[in-house]
Design a protein around this motif. Sequence first.
Motif, PDB file in Angstrom:
ATOM      1  N   UNK A 156      34.822  43.965  25.542  1.00  0.00           N
ATOM      2  CA  UNK A 156      34.953  44.492  26.839  1.00  0.00           C
ATOM      3  C   UNK A 156      33.580  44.397  27.754  1.00  0.00           C
ATOM      4  N   UNK A 157      32.428  44.490  27.074  1.00  0.00           N
ATOM      5  CA  UNK A 157      31.314  44.538  27.976  1.00  0.00           C
ATOM      6  C   UNK A 157      31.185  42.856  28.542  1.00  0.00           C
ATOM      7  N   UNK A 158      31.523  41.941  27.681  1.00  0.00           N
ATOM      8  CA  UNK A 158      31.497  40.460  28.351  1.00  0.00           C
ATOM      9  C   UNK A 158      32.421  40.393  29.415  1.00  0.00           C
ATOM     10  N   UNK A 159      33.610  40.746  29.158  1.00  0.00           N
ATOM     11  CA  UNK A 159      34.707  40.719  30.387  1.00  0.00           C
ATOM     12  C   UNK A 159      34.311  41.379  31.755  1.00  0.00           C
ATOM     13  N   UNK A 160      33.629  42.495  31.653  1.00  0.00           N
ATOM     14  CA  UNK A 160      32.943  43.236  32.973  1.00  0.00           C
ATOM     15  C   UNK A 160      31.830  42.296  33.338  1.00  0.00           C
ATOM     16  N   UNK A 161      30.983  41.888  32.669  1.00  0.00           N
ATOM     17  CA  UNK A 161      29.890  40.838  32.925  1.00  0.00           C
ATOM     18  C   UNK A 161      30.317  39.918  33.747  1.00  0.00           C
ATOM     19  N   UNK A 162      31.428  39.192  33.162  1.00  0.00           N
ATOM     20  CA  UNK A 162      31.924  37.827  33.648  1.00  0.00           C
ATOM     21  C   UNK A 162      33.048  38.136  35.076  1.00  0.00           C
ATOM     22  N   UNK A 163      33.316  39.260  35.181  1.00  0.00           N
ATOM     23  CA  UNK A 163      33.975  39.731  36.346  1.00  0.00           C
ATOM     24  C   UNK A 163      32.847  39.824  37.571  1.00  0.00           C
ATOM     25  N   UNK A 164      31.861  40.687  37.140  1.00  0.00           N
ATOM     26  CA  UNK A 164      30.882  40.716  38.236  1.00  0.00           C
ATOM     27  C   UNK A 164      30.150  39.413  38.615  1.00  0.00           C
ATOM     28  N   UNK A 165      30.100  38.610  37.672  1.00  0.00           N
ATOM     29  CA  UNK A 165      29.620  37.054  37.977  1.00  0.00           C
ATOM     30  C   UNK A 165      30.442  36.456  38.821  1.00  0.00           C
ATOM     31  N   UNK A 166      31.908  36.714  38.859  1.00  0.00           N
ATOM     32  CA  UNK A 166      32.770  36.124  39.400  1.00  0.00           C
ATOM     33  C   UNK A 166      32.747  36.456  40.893  1.00  0.00           C
ATOM     34  N   UNK A 167      32.516  37.715  40.994  1.00  0.00           N
ATOM     35  CA  UNK A 167      32.391  38.349  42.349  1.00  0.00           C
ATOM     36  C   UNK A 167      31.218  37.854  43.190  1.00  0.00           C
ATOM     37  N   UNK A 168      30.228  37.077  42.272  1.00  0.00           N
ATOM     38  CA  UNK A 168      28.995  36.538  43.123  1.00  0.00           C
ATOM     39  C   UNK A 168      29.276  35.073  43.401  1.00  0.00           C
ATOM     40  N   UNK A 169      30.693  34.480  42.895  1.00  0.00           N
ATOM     41  CA  UNK A 169      30.824  33.249  43.233  1.00  0.00           C
ATOM     42  C   UNK A 169      30.313  32.209  41.846  1.00  0.00           C
ATOM     43  N   UNK A 170      30.097  32.879  40.830  1.00  0.00           N
ATOM     44  CA  UNK A 170      29.808  32.150  39.557  1.00  0.00           C
ATOM     45  C   UNK A 170      28.171  32.029  39.640  1.00  0.00           C
ATOM     46  N   UNK A 171      27.520  32.183  40.657  1.00  0.00           N
ATOM     47  CA  UNK A 171      26.034  32.147  40.710  1.00  0.00           C
ATOM     48  C   UNK A 171      25.611  33.228  40.967  1.00  0.00           C
ATOM     49  N   UNK A 172      24.636  34.213  39.978  1.00  0.00           N
ATOM     50  CA  UNK A 172      24.010  35.200  40.242  1.00  0.00           C
ATOM     51  C   UNK A 172      22.431  34.993  40.525  1.00  0.00           C
ATOM     52  N   UNK A 173      22.003  35.257  41.924  1.00  0.00           N
ATOM     53  CA  UNK A 173      20.468  35.151  42.121  1.00  0.00           C
ATOM     54  C   UNK A 173      20.158  36.482  41.948  1.00  0.00           C
ATOM     55  N   UNK A 174      18.694  36.504  41.648  1.00  0.00           N
ATOM     56  CA  UNK A 174      17.916  38.175  41.431  1.00  0.00           C
ATOM     57  C   UNK A 174      18.236  38.541  42.717  1.00  0.00           C
ATOM     58  N   UNK A 175      18.645  39.807  42.874  1.00  0.00           N
ATOM     59  CA  UNK A 175      19.026  40.650  43.903  1.00  0.00           C
ATOM     60  C   UNK A 175      20.065  40.624  44.614  1.00  0.00           C
ATOM     61  N   UNK A 176      21.077  39.917  43.513  1.00  0.00           N
ATOM     62  CA  UNK A 176      22.448  39.842  44.314  1.00  0.00           C
ATOM     63  C   UNK A 176      23.112  41.206  44.155  1.00  0.00           C
TER      64      UNK A 176
END
Length: 177
Positions: A111-131
């Motif tokens: 589950x925690x991986x699915x949550x993290x993947x969802x959050x990353x997808x909301x960033x457009x697959x690129x997560x920059x510091x401070x996103x």
Amino acid sequence: VVFRVGERPTGLFVVTAGLIKEACMSPDGKEKILELVDAQQSFGESALFLDTPFPYYAAALVDTRLLHIDRAIFLELAFSQPKLVQRLLRMLSGRVLTLVRDVESYATHRHVQRVACYLISRCGDTVAPGASILLPASKQVIASRLGMTPETFSRNLRDLVDAGLIVVRGDRISVPD
């Protein structure tokens, strides 16, 4: 409600403002959200092209404005405009890929991986510091979309917070590093 299970498509829907959920109900009455459709996205294409009843329902989650393009007009445009067809194919292919990734995620990720993947997808697959990520719907809706209970979703957000990976403030999540 935009359309119900079993209704036949009358045209293509485009969200111009707001948020739509596409969902189905399990035999025991639990809702499963299949997709969240944001502004500038369309929905209902598959049933429209296949000329088949909708196997799920669609409903607004917030005040929403829709554009409805009549079936005959849309099909005439789709078959006479190659650029439109190319865009539709890209969009539908993206949705199929998302569904395949969802099935893979349900089968292989905790589950925690699915949550993290969802959050990353909301960033457009690129997560920059401070996103900064704005959750588009309630945690209950997002939990259903991810195939988990709201309590499990909240617990996994807390695990990511405890690990120092995210900061949660209401419906806004930031990534410190």
